[in-house]
Design an enzyme around this catalytic site. Structure first.
Site, PDB file in Angstrom:
ATOM      1  N   SER A  64     -68.006  43.228 -15.945  1.00  0.00           N
ATOM      2  CA  SER A  64     -68.124  44.093 -16.106  1.00  0.00           C
ATOM      3  C   SER A  64     -67.859  45.081 -17.458  1.00  0.00           C
ATOM      4  CB  SER A  64     -66.035  44.109 -16.449  1.00  0.00           C
ATOM      5  OG  SER A  64     -65.752  43.815 -14.542  1.00  0.00           O
ATOM      6  N   LYS A  67     -69.875  48.290 -17.005  1.00  0.00           N
ATOM      7  CA  LYS A  67     -69.125  49.348 -16.658  1.00  0.00           C
ATOM      8  C   LYS A  67     -68.993  50.375 -18.095  1.00  0.00           C
ATOM      9  CE  LYS A  67     -65.389  46.878 -14.125  1.00  0.00           C
ATOM     10  NZ  LYS A  67     -64.705  45.887 -13.794  1.00  0.00           N
ATOM     11  N   TYR A 189     -73.317  48.541  -7.492  1.00  0.00           N
ATOM     12  CA  TYR A 189     -72.101  48.225  -8.309  1.00  0.00           C
ATOM     13  C   TYR A 189     -72.752  46.460  -9.140  1.00  0.00           C
ATOM     14  CZ  TYR A 189     -67.593  46.459  -9.450  1.00  0.00           C
ATOM     15  OH  TYR A 189     -66.730  45.710 -10.967  1.00  0.00           O
ATOM     16  N   TYR A 240     -58.163  45.568 -18.993  1.00  0.00           N
ATOM     17  CA  TYR A 240     -56.765  45.391 -18.009  1.00  0.00           C
ATOM     18  C   TYR A 240     -55.471  45.362 -17.927  1.00  0.00           C
ATOM     19  CZ  TYR A 240     -61.881  43.925 -16.587  1.00  0.00           C
ATOM     20  OH  TYR A 240     -62.860  43.612 -16.494  1.00  0.00           O
ATOM     21  N   VAL A 258     -66.356  39.244 -16.469  1.00  0.00           N
ATOM     22  CA  VAL A 258     -66.302  37.750 -16.291  1.00  0.00           C
ATOM     23  C   VAL A 258     -67.358  36.579 -15.795  1.00  0.00           C
ATOM     24  CG1 VAL A 258     -63.917  37.962 -14.384  1.00  0.00           C
ATOM     25  CG2 VAL A 258     -66.393  38.004 -13.469  1.00  0.00           C
TER      26      VAL A 258
HETATM   27  N1  GLN Z   1     -68.458  41.714 -10.259  1.00  0.00           N
HETATM   28  C1  GLN Z   1     -67.079  41.253 -10.535  1.00  0.00           C
HETATM   29  C2  GLN Z   1     -66.129  41.635  -9.833  1.00  0.00           C
HETATM   30  O1  GLN Z   1     -66.022  43.273  -9.188  1.00  0.00           O
HETATM   31  C3  GLN Z   1     -66.711  41.953 -12.321  1.00  0.00           C
HETATM   32  C4  GLN Z   1     -65.700  41.776 -12.655  1.00  0.00           C
HETATM   33  C5  GLN Z   1     -64.738  41.811 -14.295  1.00  0.00           C
HETATM   34  O2  GLN Z   1     -65.945  41.083 -14.725  1.00  0.00           O
HETATM   35  N2  GLN Z   1     -64.019  41.601 -14.780  1.00  0.00           N
HETATM   36  O3  GLN Z   1     -64.874  41.430  -9.310  1.00  0.00           O
END
Ligand code: GLN
Length: 304
Positions: A64, A67, A189, A240, A258
């Site tokens: 993530s 992003k 993505y 989050y 993650v």
């Molecule tokens: N690729 C992961 C997902 O879409 C990214 C989530 C994350 O790093 N929090 O679930």
């Protein structure tokens, strides 16, 4: 002069001995191969000095964290029009939460939860000629490092099990907030999330956010005002439903993934990145958050 090397060494040594390390993500099967014992810390100061401890040079899946990089590129195409399709409010919910998206008619709360990042990915698929190649080149440019790459195994692994992301993309499409095919947006993505970077590379890639939009090789990549806005979104939404906790304990804008990475920074001062694959129940690196809390406490360097 603060002894940065001494401080990150002692944080690293202290946390390596910690018995409770969190749980490595397994919903993307490929990520479960990571060792819960990895721990890296890297500090890049804007004066050019850098400091490393532990596994700071081992590549890991940025997930993530990508992003933020995607958002900075999408804003270059859409400018403020992007905010008609995605909001800038904290969601107070997990990164893959879905029901709010339906309730709010397909407008994601912010670009750092999965649904918002899918809208950003859609914008990049629309505007980039060769989306995956061009995005990778952008990341290499801002980090000033041509060796950065996608991890095809991680992307394929997430494609096989990314049921919630398929659901989110379909929900967005049903509200006409996805212009391209669901499959094309998800493929892009999953690739952006699969990028591998070291703590050192991550700190360099985020240099522009700490430096008013100017990246590590001194090129103005994004306008100062957009860097300011992206930083505000990182502070309020980067972790989050733990964004408040991160601001409370660490006091820096930043972003987690993650894969166990976190990158955070003090504008006009430094960027610090950590990697520890064990996650807490909110999906943020357990030891990474502790390392950053100890760092800002010991150095007294935070935005507050
Ligand atoms: N690729 C992961 C997902 O879409 C990214 C989530 C994350 O790093 N929090 O679930």
């Amino acid at each position: 002069m603060t002894d940065f090397q001494g401080i990150i060494n002692s944080i690293h040594d202290h946390l390596s001995k910690e018995e409770v390390k969190g749980v490595v993500a397994s919903y993307i099967p490929e990520l479960s191969k990571q060792s819960v014992n990895s721990l890296g810390i890297f500090l890049q100061h804007l004066n050019g000095d850098s400091f490393a401890a532990g596994d700071a040079d081992i590549p890991f899946s940025i997930q993530s964290i990508s992003k933020v990089l995607a958002l900075s590129k999408a804003i270059a195409f859409e400018d403020n029009r992007i905010w008609q399709r995605v909001d800038v409010e904290p969601s107070g919910n997990p990164f893959n939460h879905l029901s709010l998206l339906e309730l709010e008619n397909g407008i994601p709360r912010n670009p750092l939860i999965n649904s918002g990042a899918l809208v950003v990915a859609d914008i990049l698929v629309t505007h980039l000629k060769n989306p995956k190649e061009d995005f990778l080149n952008y990341v290499r440019t801002i980090a000033n490092d041509q060796t950065i790459n996608y991890n095809k195994d991680v992307a394929a692994s997430e494609k096989r099990t990314g049921y919630k992301n398929f659901a989110a993309a379909n929900l967005l499409k049903s509200f006409s907030n996805l212009k391209n095919n669901v499959e094309d947006v998800l493929d892009f993505y999953f690739h952006q999330c699969s990028i591998d970077m070291t703590c050192a590379q991550l700190a360099k890639a985020f240099y522009l956010f700490a430096n008013g939009g100017k990246c590590v090789n001194n090129v103005q990549q994004i306008p100062v005002s957009q860097a300011k806005r992206i930083n505000a979104i990182m502070l309020t939404c980067g972790f989050y439903d733990e964004a408040g906790e991160f601001a409370f304990r660490v006091g820096l804008p930043g972003k987690s993934g993650v894969g166990g990475g976190i990158v955070a920074f003090l504008p006009n001062n430094f960027i610090i990145s950590t990697w520890a694959p064990g996650l807490n129940p909110k999906g943020n690196s357990l030891l990474g958050m502790q390392a950053l809390e100890q760092f800002t406490t010991q150095t007294k360097l935070s935005i507050f």
